[in-house]
Design a protein around this motif. Sequence first.
Motif, PDB file in Angstrom:
ATOM      1  N   ASP A  29       0.841  -1.211   0.000  1.00  0.00           N
ATOM      2  CA  ASP A  29       0.000   0.000   0.000  1.00  0.00           C
ATOM      3  C   ASP A  29       0.868   1.249   0.000  1.00  0.00           C
ATOM      4  O   ASP A  29       0.377   2.356  -0.178  1.00  0.00           O
ATOM      5  CB  ASP A  29      -0.976  -0.008   1.188  1.00  0.00           C
ATOM      6  N   ARG A  30       2.176   1.089   0.206  1.00  0.00           N
ATOM      7  CA  ARG A  30       3.094   2.236   0.176  1.00  0.00           C
ATOM      8  C   ARG A  30       4.522   1.714  -0.008  1.00  0.00           C
ATOM      9  O   ARG A  30       4.898   0.708   0.580  1.00  0.00           O
ATOM     10  CB  ARG A  30       2.985   3.029   1.487  1.00  0.00           C
ATOM     11  N   SER A  45       2.872   2.517   6.951  1.00  0.00           N
ATOM     12  CA  SER A  45       1.551   2.097   6.488  1.00  0.00           C
ATOM     13  C   SER A  45       1.329   0.639   6.889  1.00  0.00           C
ATOM     14  O   SER A  45       2.212  -0.007   7.452  1.00  0.00           O
ATOM     15  CB  SER A  45       1.466   2.264   4.971  1.00  0.00           C
ATOM     16  N   ILE A  52       0.965   3.952  -6.846  1.00  0.00           N
ATOM     17  CA  ILE A  52       1.180   3.541  -5.449  1.00  0.00           C
ATOM     18  C   ILE A  52       1.908   4.697  -4.759  1.00  0.00           C
ATOM     19  O   ILE A  52       2.876   5.237  -5.306  1.00  0.00           O
ATOM     20  CB  ILE A  52       2.066   2.275  -5.336  1.00  0.00           C
ATOM     21  N   LYS A 106       0.835  -2.069   4.851  1.00  0.00           N
ATOM     22  CA  LYS A 106       1.552  -3.064   4.039  1.00  0.00           C
ATOM     23  C   LYS A 106       2.690  -2.411   3.252  1.00  0.00           C
ATOM     24  O   LYS A 106       2.610  -2.264   2.033  1.00  0.00           O
ATOM     25  CB  LYS A 106       0.556  -3.753   3.091  1.00  0.00           C
TER      26      LYS A 106
END
Length: 357
Positions: A48-49, A93, A75, A95
């Motif tokens: 996610d980051r 974050s 992303i 994930k």
Amino acid sequence: EKGTYPHFMLKEIDEQPFVTRKIIKEYQNENNELKLDNDIREAMKAADRIYIIACGTSYHAGLVGKEFIEKLANIAAEVHVASEFSYNMPLLSEKPLFVFISQSGETADSRSVLVKIKEMGYPALTITNVPGSTLSREADYTLNLYAGPEIAVASTKAYTAQIAVLVILAVDTAQAKGLKLDFDPMQELAIVANAMEILTDQKEAMEELVTNYLQAARNAFFIGRSADYHVCMEGALKLKEISYIQAEGFAGGELKHGTIALIEEGTPVIALATQADVNYAIRGNVQEVIARGANAMIISMKGMEQDTDAFVLPHVHELLTPLVSVVPLQLLAYYAALHRGCDIDKPRNLAKSVTVE
Ligand code: M6R
């Protein structure tokens, strides 16, 4: 071996078109499809980051890479100097995927972060010129730069190789996510390789710019906006590292918030103008420093040049301009150091790979 070259740095600057073509070849199969490891693709998709961690020139390549990951792969990405991240970690974050960028793969500051995030259980990808290096072995995945050994302390071909591999990583992720790109990235990279070749054939013009702008300089400022700003930071690092001229890279718009106080009669200012949406604004910043006496030059890109520009780069895709705009800055640093009789390949106080924190 450096063959007929007087310095490894000059040889390595000249190798950049070849390295770019090698990367294009190594990362494609016979059907011209990208062939990245499926595990890397899945790790990118799952994140996610993206947290990019690096030092020095590799950090500057990371700043450019962040833009690719955000703009092409959609992303969120952050770039951190390893020595800061290690002791002052931001909130992470849910994930995260860590991407380490390191020419040598042995940089202690980066390794310290890698050890910490592995203890926390997070996945890591290392982009390095030395597969089998510590950072490569201790990460889950590795992408090779294929730049060949880089001997000069000042990093040149590794920087452009890192940026090329970061584009490929971002494009591969975009494709895996089913995102459509409105350009052919590999074809655009091939155009970049040709543009680099045109630039490495123009060394005399660069040497002349050094004579006109940097000969007696005590300090120098590099200014640019958006992608150009990141390249200015790299241009300044190159210049100070090998010529010992005090140099800084600044965001054009930030000058008036303090740094412009340093501009006096004859201060060299090197501006990059390769980004259409900020072309007008950066030219305004150049006018501001000229009004205070600066000896300013503009390096622009074909299509947005003006008659007074000191040098015009061949046109390449706007996202990929850092790969070409850095080449004249590397050459400026080289000739400035040469004219001052500096030890170009082994500047004082520096080691090729920094294995202490
Ligand atoms: O081997 P690495 O890419 O991890 O090295 C990082 C920096 O030490 C390195 O880029 C350094 O800044 C160079 N001397 C810059 O030219």
